[in-house]
Motif scaffolding. Structure first.
Motif, mmCIF file in Angstrom:
data_model
loop_
_atom_site.group_PDB
_atom_site.id
_atom_site.type_symbol
_atom_site.label_atom_id
_atom_site.label_comp_id
_atom_site.label_asym_id
_atom_site.label_seq_id
_atom_site.Cartn_x
_atom_site.Cartn_y
_atom_site.Cartn_z
ATOM 1 N N UNK A 51 0.634 -1.490 0.114
ATOM 2 C CA UNK A 51 -0.078 -0.038 0.331
ATOM 3 C C UNK A 51 0.891 1.307 -0.413
ATOM 4 N N UNK A 52 0.111 1.584 -0.772
ATOM 5 C CA UNK A 52 1.567 3.256 -0.606
ATOM 6 C C UNK A 52 1.013 4.997 0.207
ATOM 7 N N UNK A 53 1.576 5.107 0.248
ATOM 8 C CA UNK A 53 1.149 6.509 1.439
ATOM 9 C C UNK A 53 -0.532 7.223 0.904
ATOM 10 N N UNK A 54 -0.646 7.149 -0.275
ATOM 11 C CA UNK A 54 -1.547 7.353 -1.045
ATOM 12 C C UNK A 54 -3.106 6.455 -0.886
ATOM 13 N N UNK A 55 -2.335 5.365 -0.074
ATOM 14 C CA UNK A 55 -4.327 4.230 -0.503
ATOM 15 C C UNK A 55 -3.899 3.572 -1.672
ATOM 16 N N UNK A 56 -2.937 2.904 -2.621
ATOM 17 C CA UNK A 56 -2.658 2.765 -3.304
ATOM 18 C C UNK A 56 -2.329 1.145 -3.117
ATOM 19 N N UNK A 57 -3.115 0.204 -3.836
ATOM 20 C CA UNK A 57 -2.224 -1.226 -2.991
ATOM 21 C C UNK A 57 -1.897 -2.764 -4.329
ATOM 22 N N UNK A 58 -1.896 -3.699 -3.436
ATOM 23 C CA UNK A 58 -1.311 -4.641 -4.279
ATOM 24 C C UNK A 58 -1.168 -5.750 -3.438
ATOM 25 N N UNK A 59 -1.642 -6.954 -4.389
ATOM 26 C CA UNK A 59 -1.717 -7.900 -3.850
ATOM 27 C C UNK A 59 -1.396 -9.516 -4.168
ATOM 28 N N UNK A 60 -0.984 -9.997 -3.574
ATOM 29 C CA UNK A 60 -0.569 -11.697 -4.635
ATOM 30 C C UNK A 60 -2.199 -12.260 -5.348
#
Length: 119
Positions: A51-60
């Motif tokens: 998760x970035x500081x701005x809230x963008x996320x990635x998941x396996x």
């Protein structure tokens, strides 16, 4: 001086839930992209979510739809909500952080928290 401290691990039954927390001792937490990794003995560490500081996320792919990463910049804490847990999720979960505003910034790691999913 950066310190990451995970908490919230434990033993749960398949289908259960846990929420992991990672408290970051950093000056400006929002500068850090945070992530959760996990590792079983003898296995390679794998990325679970970021998760970035701005809230963008990635998941396996293995956790999509079941896990949710979030952060509270005011509390300098990142969370991993784990639902519908499977035995395959058993691992030591590590918090990771890296500053986005310093060239060549290192990765910082927490000590890890054990998650065991078993009947």
């Amino acid at each position: 001086q950066v310190q990451l401290v995970e908490s919230g691990g434990g033993l749960v039954q398949p289908g259960g839930s846990l929420r992991l927390s990672c408290a970051a001792s950093v000056s400006i937490f929002s500068f850090y992209t945070m992530g959760w990794y996990r590792q079983d003995p003898g296995k390679q560490r794998e990325l679970v979510a970021t998760i970035t500081g701005g809230g963008s996320t990635t998941y396996a792919d293995s956790v999509k739809g079941r896990f949710t990463i979030s952060r509270d910049n005011a509390k300098k804490t990142v969370y991993l909500q784990m639902n519908s847990l499977k035995p395959e999720d058993t691992a030591v979960y590590y918090c990771n952080g890296k500053s986005t505003v310093r060239v060549g910034a290192p990765n910082y790691w927490g000590q890890g928290t054990q998650v065991t999913v078993s009947s």
